[in-house]
Design a protein around this motif. Structure first.
Motif, PDB file in Angstrom:
ATOM      1  N   LEU A  70       0.901   4.096  -3.073  1.00 30.95           N
ATOM      2  CA  LEU A  70       0.583   5.498  -2.801  1.00 30.95           C
ATOM      3  C   LEU A  70       1.770   6.410  -3.078  1.00 30.95           C
ATOM      4  O   LEU A  70       1.614   7.486  -3.664  1.00 30.95           O
ATOM      5  CB  LEU A  70       0.086   5.660  -1.369  1.00 30.95           C
ATOM      6  CG  LEU A  70      -1.266   4.996  -1.076  1.00 30.95           C
ATOM      7  CD1 LEU A  70      -1.623   5.146   0.399  1.00 30.95           C
ATOM      8  CD2 LEU A  70      -2.360   5.554  -1.960  1.00 30.95           C
ATOM      9  N   CYS A 102      -4.957   3.757  -8.330  1.00 27.25           N
ATOM     10  CA  CYS A 102      -5.485   4.768  -7.401  1.00 27.25           C
ATOM     11  C   CYS A 102      -6.916   5.192  -7.703  1.00 27.25           C
ATOM     12  O   CYS A 102      -7.457   6.041  -6.997  1.00 27.25           O
ATOM     13  CB  CYS A 102      -4.566   5.979  -7.364  1.00 27.25           C
ATOM     14  SG  CYS A 102      -3.107   5.691  -6.342  1.00 27.25           S
ATOM     15  N   VAL A 137       0.844  -1.201   0.000  1.00 28.63           N
ATOM     16  CA  VAL A 137       0.000   0.000   0.000  1.00 28.63           C
ATOM     17  C   VAL A 137       0.878   1.250   0.000  1.00 28.63           C
ATOM     18  O   VAL A 137       0.661   2.175  -0.796  1.00 28.63           O
ATOM     19  CB  VAL A 137      -0.959   0.000   1.212  1.00 28.63           C
ATOM     20  CG1 VAL A 137      -1.659   1.354   1.357  1.00 28.63           C
ATOM     21  CG2 VAL A 137      -1.982  -1.117   1.079  1.00 28.63           C
ATOM     22  N   LEU A 164      -9.010   4.556  -4.729  1.00 31.35           N
ATOM     23  CA  LEU A 164      -8.709   5.515  -3.665  1.00 31.35           C
ATOM     24  C   LEU A 164      -9.501   6.797  -3.884  1.00 31.35           C
ATOM     25  O   LEU A 164     -10.124   7.324  -2.956  1.00 31.35           O
ATOM     26  CB  LEU A 164      -7.210   5.828  -3.613  1.00 31.35           C
ATOM     27  CG  LEU A 164      -6.813   6.944  -2.645  1.00 31.35           C
ATOM     28  CD1 LEU A 164      -7.079   6.546  -1.202  1.00 31.35           C
ATOM     29  CD2 LEU A 164      -5.357   7.325  -2.843  1.00 31.35           C
ATOM     30  N   ALA A 173      -7.818  -0.271   2.924  1.00 29.42           N
ATOM     31  CA  ALA A 173      -7.061  -0.777   1.780  1.00 29.42           C
ATOM     32  C   ALA A 173      -7.140  -2.296   1.838  1.00 29.42           C
ATOM     33  O   ALA A 173      -6.692  -2.910   2.801  1.00 29.42           O
ATOM     34  CB  ALA A 173      -5.615  -0.317   1.835  1.00 29.42           C
ATOM     35  N   LEU A 179      -6.127   5.186   7.668  1.00 30.55           N
ATOM     36  CA  LEU A 179      -6.243   4.029   6.776  1.00 30.55           C
ATOM     37  C   LEU A 179      -6.068   2.730   7.549  1.00 30.55           C
ATOM     38  O   LEU A 179      -5.085   2.558   8.269  1.00 30.55           O
ATOM     39  CB  LEU A 179      -5.189   4.120   5.671  1.00 30.55           C
ATOM     40  CG  LEU A 179      -5.108   2.968   4.682  1.00 30.55           C
ATOM     41  CD1 LEU A 179      -6.360   2.921   3.800  1.00 30.55           C
ATOM     42  CD2 LEU A 179      -3.858   3.098   3.813  1.00 30.55           C
ATOM     43  N   VAL A 233      -5.832  -5.625   0.334  1.00 31.25           N
ATOM     44  CA  VAL A 233      -4.643  -6.051  -0.400  1.00 31.25           C
ATOM     45  C   VAL A 233      -4.798  -7.500  -0.836  1.00 31.25           C
ATOM     46  O   VAL A 233      -4.930  -8.390   0.005  1.00 31.25           O
ATOM     47  CB  VAL A 233      -3.371  -5.910   0.465  1.00 31.25           C
ATOM     48  CG1 VAL A 233      -2.147  -6.377  -0.304  1.00 31.25           C
ATOM     49  CG2 VAL A 233      -3.197  -4.485   0.958  1.00 31.25           C
ATOM     50  N   ILE A 255      -5.562  -1.331   6.894  1.00 33.65           N
ATOM     51  CA  ILE A 255      -5.095  -2.199   5.809  1.00 33.65           C
ATOM     52  C   ILE A 255      -5.412  -3.643   6.163  1.00 33.65           C
ATOM     53  O   ILE A 255      -5.052  -4.118   7.233  1.00 33.65           O
ATOM     54  CB  ILE A 255      -3.581  -2.025   5.569  1.00 33.65           C
ATOM     55  CG1 ILE A 255      -3.263  -0.554   5.243  1.00 33.65           C
ATOM     56  CG2 ILE A 255      -3.111  -2.948   4.448  1.00 33.65           C
ATOM     57  CD1 ILE A 255      -1.789  -0.219   5.228  1.00 33.65           C
ATOM     58  N   VAL A 266      -4.210  -3.513  -4.799  1.00 35.24           N
ATOM     59  CA  VAL A 266      -4.905  -2.940  -3.654  1.00 35.24           C
ATOM     60  C   VAL A 266      -6.197  -2.301  -4.140  1.00 35.24           C
ATOM     61  O   VAL A 266      -6.208  -1.638  -5.180  1.00 35.24           O
ATOM     62  CB  VAL A 266      -4.036  -1.868  -2.959  1.00 35.24           C
ATOM     63  CG1 VAL A 266      -4.780  -1.226  -1.796  1.00 35.24           C
ATOM     64  CG2 VAL A 266      -2.717  -2.463  -2.487  1.00 35.24           C
ATOM     65  N   LYS A 267      -7.249  -2.500  -3.382  1.00 32.04           N
ATOM     66  CA  LYS A 267      -8.520  -1.821  -3.630  1.00 32.04           C
ATOM     67  C   LYS A 267      -8.854  -1.021  -2.374  1.00 32.04           C
ATOM     68  O   LYS A 267      -8.886  -1.568  -1.272  1.00 32.04           O
ATOM     69  CB  LYS A 267      -9.633  -2.831  -3.920  1.00 32.04           C
ATOM     70  CG  LYS A 267     -10.967  -2.182  -4.195  1.00 32.04           C
ATOM     71  CD  LYS A 267     -12.009  -3.242  -4.523  1.00 32.04           C
ATOM     72  CE  LYS A 267     -13.359  -2.621  -4.822  1.00 32.04           C
ATOM     73  NZ  LYS A 267     -14.354  -3.668  -5.148  1.00 32.04           N
ATOM     74  N   PHE A 268      -9.100   0.265  -2.552  1.00 27.92           N
ATOM     75  CA  PHE A 268      -9.450   1.148  -1.443  1.00 27.92           C
ATOM     76  C   PHE A 268     -10.964   1.307  -1.401  1.00 27.92           C
ATOM     77  O   PHE A 268     -11.621   1.333  -2.446  1.00 27.92           O
ATOM     78  CB  PHE A 268      -8.807   2.521  -1.629  1.00 27.92           C
ATOM     79  CG  PHE A 268      -7.307   2.487  -1.641  1.00 27.92           C
ATOM     80  CD1 PHE A 268      -6.584   2.593  -0.464  1.00 27.92           C
ATOM     81  CD2 PHE A 268      -6.614   2.345  -2.831  1.00 27.92           C
ATOM     82  CE1 PHE A 268      -5.196   2.563  -0.471  1.00 27.92           C
ATOM     83  CE2 PHE A 268      -5.226   2.314  -2.852  1.00 27.92           C
ATOM     84  CZ  PHE A 268      -4.522   2.419  -1.669  1.00 27.92           C
TER      85      PHE A 268
END
Length: 191
Positions: free
Chosen positions: A56, A159, A52, A162, A125, A85, A127, A87, A134-136
């Motif tokens: 970013l 992103c 993550v 995100l 986040a 955040l 993972v 994770i 990664v999916k936010f």
């Protein structure tokens, strides 16, 4: 630049602890037994956190690690505001999905496993470690998943999810990824 000299005996201590991670151990990731995945869960969780951070940072978004006893893992210094955040890392898919449980604690701990409080974090986040994606999300549901069909899109536009999560929080989203049509997931909502 200053450099910390090694502490006497530190190398031997580290080498003895790292020695249990042999070639036949976690280096075969993700093709590991459930026992090995469980035994080394902290390693994989830390790997997810660093993935993550890496994603970013590639987009100019800085993070700060928080102490392990706090409900959030990072502070994300997003252009539209600082975000707490959480994770969550999953090592491999099951039945076409990476599955995530949004709970805190451990089954064997005195306090057990419990849900997060509404103010524990802002975004999550998710993972998918074996796929390095990664999916936010700002979604607070206790159960989440990433479909295998989403992996290519998450890899191409790391992103976009995100920015959607930031928008879902009510912050004005600054576009981080390349312009183009909004990606759409299986459910039709987009990332």
């Amino acid at each position: 630049m200053f450099k910390q000299p090694p502490l006497s005996g530190f190398e031997a201590l580290f080498a003895s602890r790292a020695a249990h991670l042999s070639d036949s151990d976690i280096r075969q990731f993700p093709d590991l037994s459930p026992d090995l995945l469980t035994r080394h869960a902290k390693w994989f969780g830390l790997s997810g956190e660093h993935l993550v951070d890496s994603i970013l940072l590639r987009f100019g978004i800085y993070t700060s690690q928080l102490p392990e006893m706090l409900p959030a893992d990072r502070i994300v210094y997003h252009p539209d505001g600082d975000l707490r955040l959480q994770i969550k890392t999953c090592c491999r898919p099951r039945n076409g999905y990476f599955h995530f449980s949004l709970t805190k604690g451990y089954h064997r701990s005195p306090t057990g496993v419990k849900p997060y409080a509404p103010d524990d974090f802002d975004i999550v986040a998710l993972v998918a470690l074996s796929e390095n994606v990664v999916k936010f999300t700002a979604d607070r549901h206790q159960s989440h998943r990433i479909a295998l069909s989403e992996i290519d899109l998450l890899r191409r536009e790391p992103c976009v999810s995100l920015e959607r999560a930031v928008k879902d929080l009510g912050l004005s989203a600054t576009r981080v990824s390349t312009p183009g049509p909004a990606p759409v997931l299986n459910d039709g909502r987009g990332l």
